[in-house]
Motif scaffolding. Sequence first.
Motif, short mmCIF file in Angstrom:
data_model
loop_
_atom_site.label_atom_id
_atom_site.label_comp_id
_atom_site.label_asym_id
_atom_site.label_seq_id
_atom_site.Cartn_x
_atom_site.Cartn_y
_atom_site.Cartn_z
N UNK A 2 0.72 -1.40 0.04
CA UNK A 2 -0.15 -0.04 0.15
C UNK A 2 0.92 1.27 0.03
N UNK A 3 2.07 1.05 0.41
CA UNK A 3 2.91 2.43 0.32
C UNK A 3 4.49 1.72 0.44
N UNK A 4 5.35 2.66 0.22
CA UNK A 4 6.66 2.16 0.22
C UNK A 4 7.60 3.64 0.00
N UNK A 5 8.78 3.53 0.48
CA UNK A 5 9.62 4.61 0.44
C UNK A 5 10.75 4.55 -0.22
N UNK A 6 11.48 5.48 -0.57
CA UNK A 6 12.89 5.77 -1.42
C UNK A 6 13.60 6.91 -0.69
N UNK A 7 14.98 6.86 -0.86
CA UNK A 7 15.81 7.85 -0.63
C UNK A 7 16.71 8.06 -1.80
N UNK A 8 16.65 9.25 -2.33
CA UNK A 8 17.64 9.50 -3.33
C UNK A 8 18.62 10.69 -3.14
N UNK A 9 19.82 10.56 -3.68
CA UNK A 9 20.89 11.26 -3.63
C UNK A 9 21.04 12.10 -5.05
N UNK A 10 21.17 13.41 -5.25
CA UNK A 10 21.38 13.87 -6.59
C UNK A 10 22.17 15.27 -6.48
N UNK A 11 22.64 15.51 -7.50
CA UNK A 11 23.24 17.03 -7.42
C UNK A 11 22.62 18.10 -8.32
N UNK A 12 22.55 19.10 -7.60
CA UNK A 12 21.79 20.32 -8.23
C UNK A 12 23.20 21.10 -8.86
N UNK A 13 23.09 21.31 -10.18
CA UNK A 13 24.00 21.74 -11.07
C UNK A 13 23.78 23.42 -10.78
N UNK A 14 25.09 24.09 -11.63
CA UNK A 14 24.95 25.48 -11.46
C UNK A 14 23.87 26.20 -12.19
N UNK A 15 23.10 25.27 -13.23
CA UNK A 15 22.00 26.01 -13.90
C UNK A 15 20.79 25.45 -13.12
N UNK A 16 20.69 24.76 -12.11
CA UNK A 16 19.66 24.57 -11.38
C UNK A 16 19.01 23.33 -11.57
N UNK A 17 19.45 22.47 -12.70
CA UNK A 17 19.10 21.31 -13.09
C UNK A 17 19.73 20.01 -12.05
N UNK A 18 19.07 18.80 -12.16
CA UNK A 18 19.51 17.85 -11.39
C UNK A 18 20.20 16.84 -12.38
N UNK A 19 21.20 16.40 -11.57
CA UNK A 19 22.38 15.23 -12.25
C UNK A 19 22.87 14.32 -11.31
N UNK A 20 23.39 13.07 -11.92
CA UNK A 20 23.92 12.24 -11.02
C UNK A 20 23.04 11.82 -10.09
N UNK A 21 21.70 11.43 -10.46
CA UNK A 21 20.54 11.00 -9.40
C UNK A 21 21.10 9.42 -8.96
N UNK A 22 21.00 8.92 -7.80
CA UNK A 22 21.40 7.78 -7.11
C UNK A 22 20.50 7.20 -6.08
N UNK A 23 20.25 6.07 -5.97
CA UNK A 23 19.23 5.58 -5.11
C UNK A 23 20.33 5.23 -3.75
#
Length: 145
Positions: free
Chosen positions: A77-98
């Motif tokens: 019925x539910x689940x969770x996840x924790x992700x880590x990511x970089x916020x780049x100098x232009x405000x985008x996200x990159x290198x997203x990892x669980x």
Amino acid sequence: MSQYLVDRGFAALSLITALLLCECSSPNLAIEGNPMPEKQVATYITSVTPSSAYDTPPKFLKGYAPFFPATESKKRHWGYAVVEFSVTADGATSDIRPITATAYSFAVEAMHAVQNWRFAPARKHGQPVVVRMRLPFTLRNLSAR
């Protein structure tokens, strides 16, 4: 051995956070596929990069909540996840990892959502800098209500 204890401690903290986020009846919490509330992101996002590396942290601007994985709909019925990511100098996200998740499919959905998020970048001496962030997600199966 100490890394194992850190990972277990983080997993326990993540589970507690996930349980706190699980109640979706509040208008301040995200519902799958809808825009993420800025306050919710600001409350639960943490910086992995030391605060000395920036003067102002990144600020969430826009993005959508992850969907509940179809492969899990009959099991949970539910689940969770924790992700880590970089916020780049232009405000985008990159290198997203669980980091941790109830099942890998929850991590995949969270990573897909974060991939399209936008931030005002962190700044150091007025210049945008890259920072590493971590965010827990709780996903509820809306069809199980």
